[in-house]
Design a protein around this motif. Structure first.
Motif: not given
Length: 344
Positions: A106-109, A91-94, A140-146, A114-117
């Motif tokens: 903090y996200n483990l991706h 889920k997206i966190l606002k 984590l920031t507002r952008g998708m995996d940015t 930046p490849q494969w967001r």
């Protein structure tokens, strides 16, 4: 000791939760956020997520509320968490949630950002033929995996690896990466690095229709698609045990709506067929048929092949409709395939 709220859902997130919860020197996991119990199986029995089951093993309080609910921020603050750790939560966190913890989220991706967001980084990496991937811990920031990066590690993709194989390794390796990155962050020993600007491919979720195997492409591309879609959502095609008329001349549908329509039409004289394991055939082997058209099936006592736009694909393990998974050669012996049997 860093007080952490862990957010995750599937099995791939469990190693990271266990790593943090078991490290009593550096972390206190004060709560776990996961999806509510969901119906699964033929009986549609309500089943907890793998992360919830792991949390209960550690006697960690579980939050199953939606982060969009007005009361969520208050519940989040009441846990006493200083930072959030996210692994495949779903889920997206606002912005109000992201700002609710004093040290951030903090996200483990599972890619080398930046490849494969995006939602399916490992699957897309395998499908694209990448030989190297990795894991990234970022804020984590507002952008998708940015968000800015704390740490990264690399992982090779073997020639026969499925996305499940790679994810299993990354989940384990990533658990160490996440723990060490959070520890360094809490102790002020890490400098966040902004992600470079540029155009990067997005790892869109792979749908059931995306997983319908194309045989009108070279065998290396067929092999990548199957490995990328294994185990989820599962590589499949339609089996025509007695031939399919013009089926071999039809190109595989690129448009999802058309694919769905054709699949429904095919159900009358064909059946779904899942390829669990396969590999490009050894063209130096004199047993291998060299004149198979794309989608055409051929078999010997110990082997089963499907034609592609180049060399044949050799099947190793398959699952026919209503049957258990089995060796391809065993399936073919009992399937009573005609000379014109094919898949599409």
């Amino acid at each position: 000791m860093l007080k952490v709220l862990f957010a995750g859902t599937p099995e791939v997130a469990v190693p990271a939760l266990r790593r943090l919860a078991g490290d009593h020197e550096h972390f206190e996991v004060v709560a776990v956020l996961t999806r509510p119990d969901a119906p699964q199986g033929r009986g549609r029995k309500l089943t907890p997520s793998p992360v919830k089951e792991a949390a209960l093993d550690f006697d960690i309080p579980v939050l199953e509320c939606d982060p969009k609910e007005p009361t969520f921020v208050a519940e989040l603050k009441a846990t006493g968490a200083e930072a959030g750790a996210v692994v495949a939560y779903g889920k997206i966190l606002k912005e109000d949630v992201l700002g609710a913890l004093p040290m951030g989220w903090y996200n483990l991706h599972f890619s080398l950002l930046p490849q494969w967001r995006g939602a399916a980084p490992v699957q897309r990496s395998v499908w694209s033929g990448d030989t190297i991937t990795g894991a990234t811990v970022f804020k984590l920031t507002r952008g998708m995996d940015t968000g800015p990066i704390l740490a990264q590690s690399t992982c090779e993709i073997g020639a026969h690896d499925t996305s499940g194989d790679v994810l299993s390794r990354l989940a384990e390796d990533g658990s160490y990466l996440l723990a060490s990155a959070l520890t360094a962050m809490a102790e002020g020993r890490i400098v966040l690095q902004e992600q470079p600007q540029g155009a990067y491919e997005v790892a869109k979720k792979i749908t059931h229709e995306d997983a319908r195997i194309r045989f009108d492409v070279p065998v290396f591309a067929v092999d990548r698609q199957i490995r990328a879609c294994t185990p989820e959502p599962g590589a499949w095609c339609m089996l025509h045990p007695h031939g399919a008329g013009d089926g071999l001349q039809r190109s595989v549908r690129a448009d999802a709506a058309e694919a769905s329509s054709n699949a429904e039409r095919d159900m009358g004289d064909a059946e779904p067929f899942h390829v669990l394991k396969a590999h490009p055939a050894d063209t130096n082997d004199p047993q291998i048929p060299t004149d198979l058209k794309p989608g055409m099936l051929a078999s010997s006592k110990k082997h089963v092949w499907i034609g592609t736009a180049s060399a044949p694909l050799e099947l190793e393990e398959v699952k026919a409709q209503g049957k258990k998974a089995m060796r391809a050669a065993d399936w073919a012996r009992g399937a009573r395939l005609s000379a014109g049997a094919c898949v599409d």
